[in-house]
Scaffold this motif. Structure first.
Motif, mmCIF file in Angstrom:
data_model
loop_
_atom_site.group_PDB
_atom_site.id
_atom_site.type_symbol
_atom_site.label_atom_id
_atom_site.label_comp_id
_atom_site.label_asym_id
_atom_site.label_seq_id
_atom_site.Cartn_x
_atom_site.Cartn_y
_atom_site.Cartn_z
ATOM 1 N N UNK A 77 0.825 -1.204 0.000
ATOM 2 C CA UNK A 77 0.000 0.000 0.000
ATOM 3 C C UNK A 77 0.853 1.245 0.000
ATOM 4 N N UNK A 78 1.985 1.148 0.674
ATOM 5 C CA UNK A 78 2.937 2.250 0.668
ATOM 6 C C UNK A 78 3.386 2.558 -0.765
ATOM 7 N N UNK A 79 3.660 1.494 -1.532
ATOM 8 C CA UNK A 79 4.079 1.673 -2.919
ATOM 9 C C UNK A 79 2.932 2.234 -3.751
ATOM 10 N N UNK A 80 1.769 1.610 -3.581
ATOM 11 C CA UNK A 80 0.643 2.007 -4.409
ATOM 12 C C UNK A 80 0.252 3.456 -4.190
ATOM 13 N N UNK A 81 0.368 3.932 -2.948
ATOM 14 C CA UNK A 81 -0.061 5.305 -2.707
ATOM 15 C C UNK A 81 1.103 6.274 -2.573
ATOM 16 N N UNK A 82 1.927 6.139 -1.532
ATOM 17 C CA UNK A 82 2.972 7.137 -1.293
ATOM 18 C C UNK A 82 3.980 7.222 -2.436
ATOM 19 N N UNK A 83 4.519 6.071 -2.820
ATOM 20 C CA UNK A 83 5.545 6.089 -3.866
ATOM 21 C C UNK A 83 4.949 6.575 -5.181
ATOM 22 N N UNK A 84 3.814 6.031 -5.520
ATOM 23 C CA UNK A 84 3.187 6.412 -6.792
ATOM 24 C C UNK A 84 2.856 7.886 -6.829
ATOM 25 N N UNK A 85 2.347 8.416 -5.722
ATOM 26 C CA UNK A 85 1.992 9.842 -5.672
ATOM 27 C C UNK A 85 3.232 10.692 -5.834
ATOM 28 N N UNK A 86 4.315 10.241 -5.182
ATOM 29 C CA UNK A 86 5.542 11.017 -5.219
ATOM 30 C C UNK A 86 6.099 11.106 -6.628
ATOM 31 N N UNK A 87 6.006 10.009 -7.356
ATOM 32 C CA UNK A 87 6.621 9.983 -8.670
ATOM 33 C C UNK A 87 5.643 10.365 -9.779
ATOM 34 N N UNK A 88 4.431 9.848 -9.694
ATOM 35 C CA UNK A 88 3.520 10.019 -10.834
ATOM 36 C C UNK A 88 2.342 10.917 -10.535
ATOM 37 N N UNK A 89 2.270 11.439 -9.318
ATOM 38 C CA UNK A 89 1.223 12.398 -9.012
ATOM 39 C C UNK A 89 -0.100 11.813 -8.555
ATOM 40 N N UNK A 90 -0.320 10.529 -8.786
ATOM 41 C CA UNK A 90 -1.578 9.919 -8.296
ATOM 42 C C UNK A 90 -1.268 8.525 -7.774
ATOM 43 N N UNK A 91 -2.224 7.951 -7.057
ATOM 44 C CA UNK A 91 -2.017 6.573 -6.608
ATOM 45 C C UNK A 91 -2.173 5.638 -7.804
ATOM 46 N N UNK A 92 -1.610 4.456 -7.672
ATOM 47 C CA UNK A 92 -1.744 3.469 -8.746
ATOM 48 C C UNK A 92 -3.201 3.016 -8.812
ATOM 49 N N UNK A 93 -3.600 2.574 -9.989
ATOM 50 C CA UNK A 93 -5.015 2.269 -10.168
ATOM 51 C C UNK A 93 -5.527 1.165 -9.270
ATOM 52 N N UNK A 94 -4.790 0.072 -9.167
ATOM 53 C CA UNK A 94 -5.262 -0.943 -8.218
ATOM 54 C C UNK A 94 -4.157 -1.875 -7.786
ATOM 55 N N UNK A 95 -4.417 -2.478 -6.626
ATOM 56 C CA UNK A 95 -3.497 -3.440 -6.048
ATOM 57 C C UNK A 95 -4.271 -4.731 -5.870
ATOM 58 N N UNK A 96 -3.751 -5.823 -6.439
ATOM 59 C CA UNK A 96 -4.497 -7.082 -6.356
ATOM 60 C C UNK A 96 -3.604 -8.211 -5.893
ATOM 61 N N UNK A 97 -4.248 -9.201 -5.331
ATOM 62 C CA UNK A 97 -3.486 -10.379 -4.919
ATOM 63 C C UNK A 97 -3.872 -11.523 -5.846
ATOM 64 N N UNK A 98 -2.876 -12.316 -6.210
ATOM 65 C CA UNK A 98 -3.172 -13.493 -7.032
ATOM 66 C C UNK A 98 -4.056 -14.444 -6.232
#
Lengths: 182, 176, 135
Positions: B79-100
């Protein structure tokens, strides 16, 4: 040159933007890769400049297309256009033109998006980290018939207050048409 | 003398033109092509560049987040990657996080129209490898070793596949 | 308005792109005609600069009694030449559009295109086609 600043702001407001962190981290990754490939500072500086040149010869067309600047009357005006419109449009910051005359000028940046969060380690203290900017300017200006030399003369990473590029006009190139049949 | 560590940490809201990044990235690809022989090697170079970035992003995010809390759970770091990292680099959170569905160690981050691929219309290789590298850099820096790969689909979706190393899965089981 | 041909030259005279939409008289020798065209425009530019009664400006069109040659040159040396019939008006804006929105967007930003190379990029060709037929 307030109208140039306005032009710069207007153009920047219309272009698509990305976070400067993505940009500066990517630039850092490139510098790191070059240091690994070339191992020493002079060769890395040279390669950064070359890559900048390759970018400059293309970037100039995007600049001309978007900024719609008509030709500059003299070298000082060119300097102001680069500093207030060019830098703003691509890097989001403006530069100050200092020490300018008919054949040279300096551009000073207080904020340098290429070098956010960067510290030069001891063994690379001579690195011209932002040398790519010098190449960009050289390439772009060459496409509009000005042959220049551009060097990084001050750098916040070297402990200076500002980052400074010095641009020296070497030659105004004339258009030549070589008919290769003759 | 002003040193980087003495200057206040940039707040992270400044922007540069997209084309500046595009030109830079494109030139990096051109340069890398001169140093490799195959598309796979090129992809690897892009990924390595991404890994370096991922590690730095993690450092920066930790410096900024004053609570100095370290993620220890898989979901936490993802979740840290999907939101914080993504926001920092790309300006928005990633579209979705899923588990296999049937695997405990596989997860996916899905990005509908990734920035990195937007302007490289006909790239010489899989540019999403760059983004995959960033994710791997963050995970490795945070002590979550994993294999990370990226796949671009025809509908411009990019899926980043994360397969955690067995010791991470073990640790996760112990903690729960 | 009828569009006959489009040429794009770079500063050193290489014809990077040539496209015909309609050309009742076939182009006999493309290569040397392109050279002639570039040489002619180069000389015309110099002539205009020398004889212009007022300072500034360059030429942007010239006509014969059967067709009109519309010219746009960027400071970076790219020359766009659109040959149309005489009913075409001022074509500076369309040529500028081709430069800013098609040339720059499809080529300059594409890492696979090297400057001064012939243009074969599919995106570019399609965009030109679409734009010209819309005129």
């Amino acid at each position: 040159m307030a109208h140039l600043r306005k032009t710069g702001d207007a153009v920047f407001s219309k272009v698509e933007k990305v976070n400067s962190e993505l940009f500066s981290l990517t630039y850092g990754a490139i510098v790191t890769q070059l240091l690994k490939d070339y191992e020493e500072v002079d060769a890395t500086n040279e390669q950064l400049e070359k890559m900048g040149y390759n970018i400059g010869i293309r970037l100039v067309d995007e600049f001309l297309a978007k900024a719609q600047i008509s030709s500059c009357q003299n070298f000082s005006e060119t300097a102001e256009v680069i500093a207030k419109v060019g830098f703003k449009m691509f890097l989001g910051v403006t530069a100050e033109v200092t020490n300018s005359n008919a054949s040279e000028f300096s551009l000073q940046l207080t904020d340098n998006p290429l070098a956010e969060f960067v510290e030069l380690p001891e063994q690379y203290s001579q690195l011209s980290y932002s040398n790519m900017l010098c190449g960009v300017l050289r390439g772009a200006l060459e496409m509009v018939q000005m042959r220049v030399e551009c060097t990084l003369t001050k750098d916040a990473l070297w402990g200076d207050d500002v980052t400074e590029l010095r641009v020296v006009l070497k030659e105004l190139m004339d258009e030549e048409y070589k008919d290769d049949d003759e | 003398m002003r040193r980087a560590l003495d200057r206040p940490l940039p707040r992270g809201k400044t922007e540069v033109g997209l084309s500046a990044f595009a030109f830079l990235f494109s030139e990096f690809i051109q340069y890398s092509q001169t140093r490799v022989n195959t598309a796979d090697e090129l992809q690897h170079k892009l990924e390595e560049a991404g890994v370096g970035i991922g590690r730095r992003v993690l450092e920066l995010a930790c410096l900024r987040d004053k609570s100095s809390r370290r993620e220890t759970r898989i979901l936490g770091i993802l979740q840290f990657i999907q939101s914080t990292v993504w926001k920092m680099l790309f300006g928005t959170t990633a579209d979705s996080l899923e588990k296999a569905v049937d695997q405990d160690d596989e997860f996916m981050i899905v990005e509908k129209s990734p920035l990195v691929n937007a302007f490289i219309s006909s790239a010489p290789c899989n540019c999403a490898a760059f983004t995959a590298g960033i994710v791997r850099g963050v995970l490795e820096g945070a002590q979550f070793p994993a294999q990370v790969s990226a796949r671009e689909y025809a509908d411009t979706r990019t899926v980043i596949l994360i397969k955690f190393a067995p010791e991470v899965v073990e640790r996760e089981k112990r903690i729960s | 308005m009828l569009v006959y041909t489009l040429h794009i030259f770079n500063r050193s005279g290489t014809c990077m792109y040539y496209r015909e939409w309609s050309r009742p008289v076939p182009n006999s020798d493309l290569k040397s005609n392109n050279k002639l065209m570039f040489g002619f425009l180069f000389s015309l530019k110099q002539l205009v600069a020398k004889i212009s009664p007022r300072k500034g400006g360059g030429f942007y069109a010239c006509s014969t009694n059967v067709f009109k040659l519309n010219y746009f040159e960027t400071p970076s040396g790219h020359r766009f030449i659109l040959c149309t019939d005489l009913s075409a008006g001022d074509m500076r804006e369309p040529l500028r559009h081709i430069y800013s929105h098609i040339f720059v967007e499809c080529l300059v930003k594409n890492p696979l295109w090297r400057p001064n190379e012939e243009i074969t990029n599919a995106n570019f060709v399609q965009s030109i086609e679409k734009y010209i037929t819309s005129l």
